[in-house]
Design a protein around this motif. Structure first.
Motif, mmCIF file in Angstrom:
data_model
loop_
_atom_site.group_PDB
_atom_site.id
_atom_site.type_symbol
_atom_site.label_atom_id
_atom_site.label_comp_id
_atom_site.label_asym_id
_atom_site.label_seq_id
_atom_site.Cartn_x
_atom_site.Cartn_y
_atom_site.Cartn_z
ATOM 1 N N HIS A 1 -27.745 9.271 28.035
ATOM 2 C CA HIS A 1 -29.083 8.735 27.782
ATOM 3 C C HIS A 1 -29.565 9.073 26.370
ATOM 4 O O HIS A 1 -30.051 8.219 25.634
ATOM 5 C CB HIS A 1 -30.041 9.297 28.832
ATOM 6 N N ASP A 2 -29.419 10.331 25.978
ATOM 7 C CA ASP A 2 -30.027 10.777 24.715
ATOM 8 C C ASP A 2 -29.166 10.495 23.487
ATOM 9 O O ASP A 2 -29.693 10.346 22.387
ATOM 10 C CB ASP A 2 -30.307 12.289 24.766
ATOM 11 N N VAL A 3 -27.857 10.478 23.662
ATOM 12 C CA VAL A 3 -26.993 10.238 22.495
ATOM 13 C C VAL A 3 -26.598 8.770 22.436
ATOM 14 O O VAL A 3 -26.294 8.234 21.370
ATOM 15 C CB VAL A 3 -25.742 11.160 22.525
ATOM 16 N N GLY A 4 -26.602 8.124 23.601
ATOM 17 C CA GLY A 4 -26.308 6.695 23.619
ATOM 18 C C GLY A 4 -24.826 6.378 23.521
ATOM 19 O O GLY A 4 -24.438 5.366 22.929
ATOM 20 N N VAL A 5 -23.985 7.260 24.063
ATOM 21 C CA VAL A 5 -22.541 6.977 24.106
ATOM 22 C C VAL A 5 -22.059 7.199 25.546
ATOM 23 O O VAL A 5 -22.669 7.982 26.290
ATOM 24 C CB VAL A 5 -21.729 7.891 23.147
ATOM 25 N N PRO A 6 -20.972 6.528 25.932
ATOM 26 C CA PRO A 6 -20.392 6.829 27.255
ATOM 27 C C PRO A 6 -19.948 8.297 27.310
ATOM 28 O O PRO A 6 -19.517 8.846 26.293
ATOM 29 C CB PRO A 6 -19.177 5.889 27.335
ATOM 30 N N ASP B 1 -28.852 17.803 20.318
ATOM 31 C CA ASP B 1 -28.973 17.734 18.858
ATOM 32 C C ASP B 1 -27.648 18.011 18.158
ATOM 33 O O ASP B 1 -27.323 17.375 17.160
ATOM 34 C CB ASP B 1 -30.033 18.733 18.359
ATOM 35 N N VAL B 2 -26.886 18.961 18.685
ATOM 36 C CA VAL B 2 -25.627 19.304 17.990
ATOM 37 C C VAL B 2 -24.601 18.183 18.165
ATOM 38 O O VAL B 2 -23.797 17.910 17.256
ATOM 39 C CB VAL B 2 -25.087 20.693 18.430
ATOM 40 N N VAL B 3 -24.657 17.492 19.302
ATOM 41 C CA VAL B 3 -23.746 16.351 19.486
ATOM 42 C C VAL B 3 -24.139 15.226 18.520
ATOM 43 O O VAL B 3 -23.293 14.666 17.813
ATOM 44 C CB VAL B 3 -23.773 15.841 20.947
ATOM 45 N N ARG B 4 -25.435 14.955 18.464
ATOM 46 C CA ARG B 4 -25.914 13.910 17.547
ATOM 47 C C ARG B 4 -25.565 14.242 16.096
ATOM 48 O O ARG B 4 -25.097 13.394 15.354
ATOM 49 C CB ARG B 4 -27.441 13.807 17.647
ATOM 50 N N ALA B 5 -25.799 15.498 15.723
ATOM 51 C CA ALA B 5 -25.555 15.906 14.338
ATOM 52 C C ALA B 5 -24.077 15.756 13.979
ATOM 53 O O ALA B 5 -23.744 15.357 12.852
ATOM 54 C CB ALA B 5 -26.008 17.349 14.137
ATOM 55 N N THR B 6 -23.202 16.048 14.922
ATOM 56 C CA THR B 6 -21.765 15.922 14.635
ATOM 57 C C THR B 6 -21.411 14.452 14.413
ATOM 58 O O THR B 6 -20.640 14.122 13.508
ATOM 59 C CB THR B 6 -20.918 16.496 15.796
ATOM 60 N N LEU B 7 -22.001 13.588 15.223
ATOM 61 C CA LEU B 7 -21.733 12.155 15.057
ATOM 62 C C LEU B 7 -22.303 11.652 13.729
ATOM 63 O O LEU B 7 -21.678 10.840 13.036
ATOM 64 C CB LEU B 7 -22.359 11.363 16.213
ATOM 65 N N ASP B 8 -23.498 12.136 13.376
ATOM 66 C CA ASP B 8 -24.125 11.695 12.125
ATOM 67 C C ASP B 8 -23.300 12.106 10.917
ATOM 68 O O ASP B 8 -23.262 11.410 9.909
ATOM 69 C CB ASP B 8 -25.542 12.295 11.998
ATOM 70 N N GLN B 9 -22.656 13.258 11.047
ATOM 71 C CA GLN B 9 -21.893 13.816 9.927
ATOM 72 C C GLN B 9 -20.501 13.170 9.834
ATOM 73 O O GLN B 9 -19.821 13.282 8.823
ATOM 74 C CB GLN B 9 -21.798 15.338 10.198
ATOM 75 N N ALA B 10 -20.107 12.475 10.907
ATOM 76 C CA ALA B 10 -18.731 11.957 10.976
ATOM 77 C C ALA B 10 -18.558 10.714 10.103
ATOM 78 O O ALA B 10 -19.517 9.979 9.877
ATOM 79 C CB ALA B 10 -18.407 11.598 12.417
ATOM 80 N N PRO B 11 -17.342 10.487 9.624
ATOM 81 C CA PRO B 11 -17.062 9.229 8.924
ATOM 82 C C PRO B 11 -17.448 8.058 9.840
ATOM 83 O O PRO B 11 -17.146 8.093 11.038
ATOM 84 C CB PRO B 11 -15.544 9.276 8.714
ATOM 85 N N PRO B 12 -18.145 7.031 9.315
ATOM 86 C CA PRO B 12 -18.686 5.958 10.151
ATOM 87 C C PRO B 12 -17.655 5.304 11.071
ATOM 88 O O PRO B 12 -17.954 5.000 12.225
ATOM 89 C CB PRO B 12 -19.195 4.937 9.125
ATOM 90 N N ARG B 13 -16.433 5.143 10.588
ATOM 91 C CA ARG B 13 -15.430 4.479 11.424
ATOM 92 C C ARG B 13 -15.141 5.296 12.683
ATOM 93 O O ARG B 13 -15.026 4.758 13.790
ATOM 94 C CB ARG B 13 -14.132 4.282 10.619
ATOM 95 N N LEU B 14 -15.069 6.618 12.515
ATOM 96 C CA LEU B 14 -14.769 7.479 13.663
ATOM 97 C C LEU B 14 -15.970 7.551 14.608
ATOM 98 O O LEU B 14 -15.812 7.578 15.826
ATOM 99 C CB LEU B 14 -14.377 8.878 13.188
ATOM 100 N N ALA B 15 -17.174 7.559 14.030
ATOM 101 C CA ALA B 15 -18.377 7.574 14.880
ATOM 102 C C ALA B 15 -18.440 6.286 15.708
ATOM 103 O O ALA B 15 -18.826 6.320 16.882
ATOM 104 C CB ALA B 15 -19.619 7.719 14.006
ATOM 105 N N ARG B 16 -18.002 5.186 15.108
ATOM 106 C CA ARG B 16 -17.988 3.911 15.859
ATOM 107 C C ARG B 16 -17.014 3.996 17.037
ATOM 108 O O ARG B 16 -17.298 3.495 18.128
ATOM 109 C CB ARG B 16 -17.584 2.750 14.936
ATOM 110 N N ASP B 17 -15.866 4.636 16.816
ATOM 111 C CA ASP B 17 -14.897 4.817 17.909
ATOM 112 C C ASP B 17 -15.550 5.552 19.081
ATOM 113 O O ASP B 17 -15.367 5.187 20.234
ATOM 114 C CB ASP B 17 -13.683 5.640 17.442
ATOM 115 N N VAL B 18 -16.314 6.601 18.748
ATOM 116 C CA VAL B 18 -16.943 7.407 19.807
ATOM 117 C C VAL B 18 -17.994 6.574 20.529
ATOM 118 O O VAL B 18 -18.109 6.632 21.757
ATOM 119 C CB VAL B 18 -17.565 8.692 19.213
ATOM 120 N N ARG B 19 -18.757 5.788 19.772
ATOM 121 C CA ARG B 19 -19.776 4.948 20.432
ATOM 122 C C ARG B 19 -19.113 3.950 21.381
ATOM 123 O O ARG B 19 -19.671 3.613 22.425
ATOM 124 C CB ARG B 19 -20.626 4.227 19.385
ATOM 125 N N ALA B 20 -17.910 3.515 21.016
ATOM 126 C CA ALA B 20 -17.212 2.540 21.875
ATOM 127 C C ALA B 20 -16.537 3.221 23.075
ATOM 128 O O ALA B 20 -16.641 2.743 24.198
ATOM 129 C CB ALA B 20 -16.173 1.780 21.056
#
Ligand SMILES: Nc1ncnc2c1ncn2[C@@H]1O[C@H](COP(=O)(O)OP(=O)(O)OP(=O)(O)O)[C@@H](O)[C@H]1O
Ligand SMILES: [Mg+2]
Length: 344
Positions: free
Chosen positions: A302-307, A262-281
């Motif tokens: 599995h749960d956060v959906g990022v490498p 949850d804390v990893v997800r929340a940090t990504l949700d709170q992040a500026p979208p461009r930076l969150a996209r970098d993490v997803r990639a």
């Protein structure tokens, strides 16, 4: 001649990861020379008997007290922390060094001004001429070899003993960060509470931790083992053994694992979208001792959906990152926490 050139003076500078479970000390030019439990043995007057592993020798001795000076990543016992750091600094640098060192100490992000002042003061009392503070996730990211100066967002998750810290870093600064007090110690506690509740058997923290390292996993494994655990019967106190399965231990860890997800997800949700996209990639990087929990990488994938990548030698990323700041002080100084925040 000793101490006449900047290089010689800096040669004795230290980087310190003052962790809840472990303290690591790096000496410039020599590498990590101290990797010890964050513990001291003190006498009745509060004077140091031993620090680190040596402290265990005083366990149970009359007039000796074993103290863990760091709780949840911050200094909880000033005198004990100062004595421990002083002992480690002397051991790391050798008694013959004449100059007082510069110290770069890593602290959890978001610590209060008071907590920061305490750690700086611990450093000065322990003999430093200058104490610099670096936020642990920043140090962990540098130590893990992440490109912290680049515009690309990079996410580091440092799972230690007391805290899990998540930070999204770009352009040499922390763009979003969160910290929870759920990490290795909480995992141990979850295992011993489950054994007490489910199996009516009491085990010490060492046994729970051993079970965590050898049997626990954060994600189902293709073949799952079982292990025999020895403890004391909750009613009679007699020694008793139970056999526990990896699946059951994972279930016991579920609430703690969900808190980490949850804390990893929340940090990504709170992040500026461009930076969150970098993490997803590009993915996130796990550091800290608890990054070694079997299957934690798979669970987050599995749960956060990022490498997810586990850093090389995750236990030493923080001290290695702090050490880079010693080696490249001029270049990396902007990444340190400015001392004026003391007043804030
Ligand atoms: N193989 C392993 N599997 C699971 N956990 C492990 C493993 N090895 C070490 N740990 C856990 O790592 C934790 C210690 O990690 P680390 O040294 O990074 O913590 P710390 O820096 O002292 O704590 P903090 O950063 O919270 O102040 C302990 O809880 C330990 O049980
Ligand atoms: Mg740590």
């Amino acid at each position: 001649m000793v101490g006449t050139t900047r290089g010689a003076v800096l040669g004795r500078d230290l980087a310190v990861d003052l962790g809840t479970a472990t303290t690591l000390v790096y000496v410039r030019g020599r590498g990590v020379v101290i990797d010890e439990p964050s513990l001291v043995a003190l006498d009745d007057a509060g004077d140091l008997l031993a620090a680190g592993r040596q402290a265990f020798r005083f366990a149970g001795r009359p007039g000796a007290h074993i103290v863990a000076p760091v709780h949840d990543g911050v200094v909880a016992d000033f005198d004990a922390a100062e004595q421990m750091l002083h002992r480690f600094a002397v051991a790391a640098r050798g008694r013959r060094s004449l100059t007082r060192p510069r110290l770069v100490v890593a602290m959890p992000s978001g610590v209060t001004a008071v907590e920061q002042r305490v750690v700086r003061e611990v450093g000065y009392q322990a003999g430093a001429r200058q104490v610099e503070v670096i936020e642990e996730p920043m140090a962990a990211a540098i130590g893990a070899g992440l490109p912290v100066h680049e515009p690309t967002g990079t996410l580091v998750v440092d799972l230690g003993c007391g805290t899990t810290e998540v930070a999204l870093i770009a352009h040499g600064s922390v763009a979003a960060a969160r910290s929870i007090r759920t990490a290795g110690a909480a995992f141990d506690h979850a295992i011993s509470s489950w054994l007490a509740g489910e199996h009516r058997i009491l085990v010490d923290q060492t046994t729970a931790e051993l079970l965590k390292r050898t049997l626990a996993s954060a994600y189902p494994l293709p073949t799952e083992a079982s292990a025999e655990v020895t403890g004391r019967d909750a009613e009679s106190g007699a020694e008793r053994r139970v056999v526990v399965s990896a699946g059951a231990v994972r279930h016991a860890l579920e609430d703690s694992l969900r808190a980490v997800v949850d804390v990893v997800r929340a940090t990504l949700d709170q992040a500026p979208p461009r930076l969150a996209r970098d993490v997803r990639a590009h993915g996130l990087v796990l550091t800290g001792g608890s990054a070694l929990l079997t299957g934690l990488d798979e669970r987050l994938r599995h749960d956060v959906g990022v490498p997810v990548h586990v850093a090389h030698d995750p236990r030493s990323c923080v001290v290695t990152g702090a050490a880079r700041c010693i080696e490249q002080y001029a270049a990396l100084q902007p990444l340190l926490v400015p001392e004026r925040r003391r007043a804030g």
